[in-house]
Write a protein that holds these residues in place. Sequence first.
Motif, PDB file in Angstrom:
ATOM      1  N   TRP A  41       0.999  -1.249  -0.133  1.00 53.19           N
ATOM      2  CA  TRP A  41       0.063   0.048   0.000  1.00 53.19           C
ATOM      3  C   TRP A  41       1.053   1.288  -0.092  1.00 53.19           C
ATOM      4  O   TRP A  41       0.506   2.190  -0.663  1.00 53.19           O
ATOM      5  N   GLU A  42       2.027   1.296   0.737  1.00 53.15           N
ATOM      6  CA  GLU A  42       2.876   2.241   0.779  1.00 53.15           C
ATOM      7  C   GLU A  42       3.305   2.932  -0.625  1.00 53.15           C
ATOM      8  O   GLU A  42       3.362   3.841  -0.903  1.00 53.15           O
ATOM      9  N   LYS A  43       3.966   1.695  -1.301  1.00 55.43           N
ATOM     10  CA  LYS A  43       4.361   2.000  -2.622  1.00 55.43           C
ATOM     11  C   LYS A  43       3.391   2.524  -3.629  1.00 55.43           C
ATOM     12  O   LYS A  43       3.567   3.319  -4.469  1.00 55.43           O
ATOM     13  N   ALA A  44       1.899   2.001  -3.606  1.00 57.22           N
ATOM     14  CA  ALA A  44       1.038   2.337  -4.200  1.00 57.22           C
ATOM     15  C   ALA A  44       0.730   4.017  -3.742  1.00 57.22           C
ATOM     16  O   ALA A  44       0.391   4.704  -4.806  1.00 57.22           O
ATOM     17  N   ILE A  45       0.510   4.385  -2.773  1.00 57.17           N
ATOM     18  CA  ILE A  45       0.238   5.645  -2.298  1.00 57.17           C
ATOM     19  C   ILE A  45       1.375   6.716  -2.589  1.00 57.17           C
ATOM     20  O   ILE A  45       1.142   7.570  -3.022  1.00 57.17           O
ATOM     21  N   GLU A  46       2.726   6.207  -2.457  1.00 54.65           N
ATOM     22  CA  GLU A  46       3.705   6.991  -3.082  1.00 54.65           C
ATOM     23  C   GLU A  46       3.571   7.291  -4.660  1.00 54.65           C
ATOM     24  O   GLU A  46       3.702   8.430  -4.962  1.00 54.65           O
ATOM     25  N   LEU A  47       3.300   6.371  -5.268  1.00 52.47           N
ATOM     26  CA  LEU A  47       3.039   6.451  -6.737  1.00 52.47           C
ATOM     27  C   LEU A  47       1.924   7.314  -7.187  1.00 52.47           C
ATOM     28  O   LEU A  47       1.955   8.038  -8.176  1.00 52.47           O
ATOM     29  N   VAL A  48       0.716   7.141  -6.570  1.00 49.58           N
ATOM     30  CA  VAL A  48      -0.082   8.104  -6.695  1.00 49.58           C
ATOM     31  C   VAL A  48       0.092   9.529  -6.576  1.00 49.58           C
ATOM     32  O   VAL A  48      -0.154  10.407  -7.307  1.00 49.58           O
ATOM     33  N   ARG A  49       0.661   9.812  -5.314  1.00 46.71           N
ATOM     34  CA  ARG A  49       1.368  11.050  -5.143  1.00 46.71           C
ATOM     35  C   ARG A  49       2.144  11.740  -6.163  1.00 46.71           C
ATOM     36  O   ARG A  49       2.162  12.782  -6.429  1.00 46.71           O
ATOM     37  N   GLU A  50       2.957  10.818  -6.693  1.00 48.37           N
ATOM     38  CA  GLU A  50       4.166  11.262  -7.535  1.00 48.37           C
ATOM     39  C   GLU A  50       3.311  11.605  -9.158  1.00 48.37           C
ATOM     40  O   GLU A  50       3.651  12.408  -9.751  1.00 48.37           O
ATOM     41  N   LEU A  51       2.385  10.763  -9.219  1.00 48.39           N
ATOM     42  CA  LEU A  51       1.625  11.165 -10.542  1.00 48.39           C
ATOM     43  C   LEU A  51       0.253  12.040 -10.697  1.00 48.39           C
ATOM     44  O   LEU A  51      -0.143  12.458 -11.597  1.00 48.39           O
ATOM     45  N   ASP A  52      -0.044  12.443  -9.373  1.00 44.23           N
ATOM     46  CA  ASP A  52      -1.303  13.296  -9.235  1.00 44.23           C
ATOM     47  C   ASP A  52      -1.125  14.614  -9.871  1.00 44.23           C
ATOM     48  O   ASP A  52      -0.007  15.381  -9.772  1.00 44.23           O
ATOM     49  N   GLY A  53      -2.008  14.630 -10.655  1.00 37.64           N
ATOM     50  CA  GLY A  53      -2.184  16.121 -11.216  1.00 37.64           C
ATOM     51  C   GLY A  53      -1.459  15.854 -12.797  1.00 37.64           C
ATOM     52  O   GLY A  53      -1.434  16.813 -13.721  1.00 37.64           O
ATOM     53  N   LYS A  54      -0.608  14.709 -13.139  1.00 41.27           N
ATOM     54  CA  LYS A  54       0.169  14.537 -14.187  1.00 41.27           C
ATOM     55  C   LYS A  54      -0.488  13.625 -15.166  1.00 41.27           C
ATOM     56  O   LYS A  54      -0.073  13.527 -16.408  1.00 41.27           O
ATOM     57  N   VAL A  55      -1.618  12.990 -14.521  1.00 43.89           N
ATOM     58  CA  VAL A  55      -2.303  11.932 -15.675  1.00 43.89           C
ATOM     59  C   VAL A  55      -3.732  12.399 -15.520  1.00 43.89           C
ATOM     60  O   VAL A  55      -4.378  13.216 -14.660  1.00 43.89           O
ATOM     61  N   ASP A  56      -4.553  11.932 -16.423  1.00 39.38           N
ATOM     62  CA  ASP A  56      -6.052  12.251 -16.718  1.00 39.38           C
ATOM     63  C   ASP A  56      -6.931  11.618 -15.533  1.00 39.38           C
ATOM     64  O   ASP A  56      -7.981  12.210 -15.155  1.00 39.38           O
ATOM     65  N   ALA A  57      -6.853  10.320 -15.303  1.00 46.54           N
ATOM     66  CA  ALA A  57      -7.568   9.678 -14.362  1.00 46.54           C
ATOM     67  C   ALA A  57      -6.644   8.486 -13.743  1.00 46.54           C
ATOM     68  O   ALA A  57      -5.792   7.832 -14.489  1.00 46.54           O
ATOM     69  N   VAL A 264      -9.717   0.501 -14.619  1.00 43.09           N
ATOM     70  CA  VAL A 264      -9.089   1.184 -15.685  1.00 43.09           C
ATOM     71  C   VAL A 264     -10.270   1.654 -16.485  1.00 43.09           C
ATOM     72  O   VAL A 264     -10.016   2.851 -17.332  1.00 43.09           O
ATOM     73  N   MET A 265     -11.278   0.886 -16.986  1.00 39.97           N
ATOM     74  CA  MET A 265     -12.319   1.231 -17.996  1.00 39.97           C
ATOM     75  C   MET A 265     -13.085   2.443 -17.321  1.00 39.97           C
ATOM     76  O   MET A 265     -13.559   3.281 -18.256  1.00 39.97           O
ATOM     77  N   GLU A 266     -13.452   2.477 -16.273  1.00 36.28           N
ATOM     78  CA  GLU A 266     -14.114   3.521 -15.587  1.00 36.28           C
ATOM     79  C   GLU A 266     -13.476   4.789 -15.728  1.00 36.28           C
ATOM     80  O   GLU A 266     -13.657   5.913 -16.003  1.00 36.28           O
ATOM     81  N   ALA A 267     -12.030   4.731 -15.265  1.00 38.18           N
ATOM     82  CA  ALA A 267     -11.090   5.580 -15.433  1.00 38.18           C
ATOM     83  C   ALA A 267     -10.969   6.237 -16.958  1.00 38.18           C
ATOM     84  O   ALA A 267     -10.861   7.541 -16.992  1.00 38.18           O
ATOM     85  N   PHE A 268     -11.042   5.432 -17.701  1.00 34.76           N
ATOM     86  CA  PHE A 268     -11.107   5.673 -19.313  1.00 34.76           C
ATOM     87  C   PHE A 268     -12.089   6.523 -19.570  1.00 34.76           C
ATOM     88  O   PHE A 268     -12.127   7.433 -20.284  1.00 34.76           O
ATOM     89  N   ILE A 269     -13.339   6.061 -19.287  1.00 31.43           N
ATOM     90  CA  ILE A 269     -14.540   6.838 -19.323  1.00 31.43           C
ATOM     91  C   ILE A 269     -14.602   8.194 -18.694  1.00 31.43           C
ATOM     92  O   ILE A 269     -14.761   9.160 -19.534  1.00 31.43           O
ATOM     93  N   VAL A 270     -14.019   8.130 -17.647  1.00 35.90           N
ATOM     94  CA  VAL A 270     -14.070   9.584 -16.867  1.00 35.90           C
ATOM     95  C   VAL A 270     -12.980  10.462 -17.591  1.00 35.90           C
ATOM     96  O   VAL A 270     -13.178  11.709 -17.736  1.00 35.90           O
ATOM     97  N   ALA A 271     -11.902   9.786 -18.274  1.00 38.85           N
ATOM     98  CA  ALA A 271     -10.883  10.675 -19.116  1.00 38.85           C
ATOM     99  C   ALA A 271     -11.613  11.116 -20.327  1.00 38.85           C
ATOM    100  O   ALA A 271     -11.270  12.269 -20.814  1.00 38.85           O
ATOM    101  N   VAL A 272     -12.245  10.057 -21.035  1.00 38.80           N
ATOM    102  CA  VAL A 272     -12.993  10.520 -22.309  1.00 38.80           C
ATOM    103  C   VAL A 272     -13.994  11.796 -21.937  1.00 38.80           C
ATOM    104  O   VAL A 272     -14.032  12.798 -22.627  1.00 38.80           O
ATOM    105  N   ALA A 273     -14.709  11.543 -20.875  1.00 39.49           N
ATOM    106  CA  ALA A 273     -16.101  12.617 -20.407  1.00 39.49           C
ATOM    107  C   ALA A 273     -15.365  13.979 -20.236  1.00 39.49           C
ATOM    108  O   ALA A 273     -16.095  14.842 -20.385  1.00 39.49           O
ATOM    109  N   GLY A 274     -14.130  13.885 -19.557  1.00 42.27           N
ATOM    110  CA  GLY A 274     -13.544  15.058 -18.990  1.00 42.27           C
ATOM    111  C   GLY A 274     -14.041  15.711 -17.794  1.00 42.27           C
ATOM    112  O   GLY A 274     -14.064  16.752 -17.524  1.00 42.27           O
ATOM    113  N   LYS A 275     -14.975  15.022 -17.036  1.00 43.11           N
ATOM    114  CA  LYS A 275     -15.529  15.393 -15.832  1.00 43.11           C
ATOM    115  C   LYS A 275     -15.681  14.287 -14.958  1.00 43.11           C
ATOM    116  O   LYS A 275     -15.702  12.952 -15.294  1.00 43.11           O
TER     117      LYS A 275
END
Length: 305
Positions: A41-57, A264-275
Amino acid sequence: MPKHVVSVSIGSSKRNSRAEIHVESLGETFVLERIGTDGSWEKAIELVRELDGKVDAFGLGGADLYVYAGSHRYTFRDAQRMADAARKTPMLDGSGLKHTLERNAVRLLEPEIGWKSKKVLIPSAVDRFGLAEALDEAGARVLYGDLIFGLGLPIPLYRLSLLQKIAYILLPIITQLPFQWLYPTGEKQEKQVKDWRQRYFEWADVIAGDWHFMRRFMPEDMQGKIILTNTTTPDDLEFMRTRGVARLITTTPRLDGRSFGTNVMEAFIVAVAGKHPLSEADYLEYIAKLNLQPEITELQPKAQS
């Protein structure tokens, strides 16, 4: 610049993948990526913090953020820590899409499967309540395996209403426990368990739901069975073939040889929708727009006539 979706998973890094897809109807290119942290979980949290704001979803993979019993929603404490690390980029665990996409898949598969009186095993129904409800409504004979596979109790449940009542009692407690107590994470996803639970696979015509639960407990002989799931790799298909599984049905199309998880597919749809957030109607609209339909793969060679 293509839109970038990253699933950060506490599952095995051996299942990492990256696919670039161009959606003609939208005139856009998307990168779908899955990064596993081998149960950390710690690696996952660190990765999320690193990529936050740099990816679309973000997708939250290898774990659930939410589980449902009827209209009640419960949050896993461990997964909430990871979701809280995403301050700018929306994070999706797939639960919103499961309620729409998987219900829709059951309806679309009716002519192919004929659900009435089919014996269906769902090893874990609380993380796929929409699928469980849809199969119940379609007239399938469903065995809800939550107590068997989640808690190791030899208590099969055959009524959705009973599962719901038990879930109301247990989920407020279970969601506060360490997630790895309940679900295989990291290397455990690769290990097989051979015990009394395998006999429930023998009973079923169709095994539906989470692939990792299935793989972990799947018996050697699966002749003629149908698997309804997602998040499968080429190695997973070979695993099924060697056990005699007749057909694999994924609730989303396969991309570059694999099907991606609902997160992944839900995140993909959110990226497509842009909201974000999206309503159930929004999900249904994009499922139709992107033509997301179940894909059937015949795993065994046809007998020569």
